[in-house]
Design a protein around this motif. Structure first.
Motif: not given
Length: 162
Positions: A112, A115-116
């Protein structure tokens, strides 16, 4: 989405030294010149190795009873982010995993966070990307970002937590 080309000072990962450095091309007579990288590799490495400011609901590593040492600097991040519009931030929150447990939840958090960070860059440049994370040893998480035929992979030290 319109593609915006990359042009950055080339950064290379040295597994032997465990760090990144500027790449220099030999030009003769003991001279060299800085390499320009027209792939996402250097931009991704810089993002992966830079601290993004923690959110209000993030657990700061090293906290004791919910209190983080370091005061105002405990959330880290680049001060220049206040100048960016639309709440944008640079860097990656992988640093939040410094004392995390070696679990599937930690691996998913790494994905996450990656990905951010990488997603924002890829969106700004107008192309697709993928990110992944895999445990390679105790306390060692390998994170990988792939875009435009370029694969960038770097280890992240993750604490074993308690």
């Amino acid at each position: 989405m319109t593609y915006v080309p990359y042009a950055n000072i080339a950064i290379g990962w040295s597994a032997a030294f465990g760090r990144c450095d500027v790449r220099v091309a030999a030009r003769g007579n003991g001279r060299g010149s800085v390499v320009i990288d027209r792939t996402p590799a250097s931009t991704f490495l810089i993002a992966m190795g830079s601290f993004r400011r923690a959110r209000a609901d993030d657990r700061i590593p090293g906290t004791l009873n919910g209190v983080a040492s370091g005061g105002l600097t405990a959330k880290r991040g680049w001060p220049g982010d206040v100048l960016l519009g639309d709440g944008q931030q640079t860097g990656c929150r992988l640093w939040l995993l410094e004392d995390a447990k070696q679990t599937e939840a930690t691996r998913q958090a790494a994905i996450r966070y990656l990905d951010e960070s990488i997603g924002q860059i890829a969106s700004d440049h107008g192309h697709d990307y993928t990110v992944s994370a895999a445990w390679t040893a105790r306390g060692r998480l390998q994170v990988t970002a792939t875009a435009l035929g370029t694969v960038v992979s770097t280890p992240v030290a993750v604490g074993t937590g308690s």
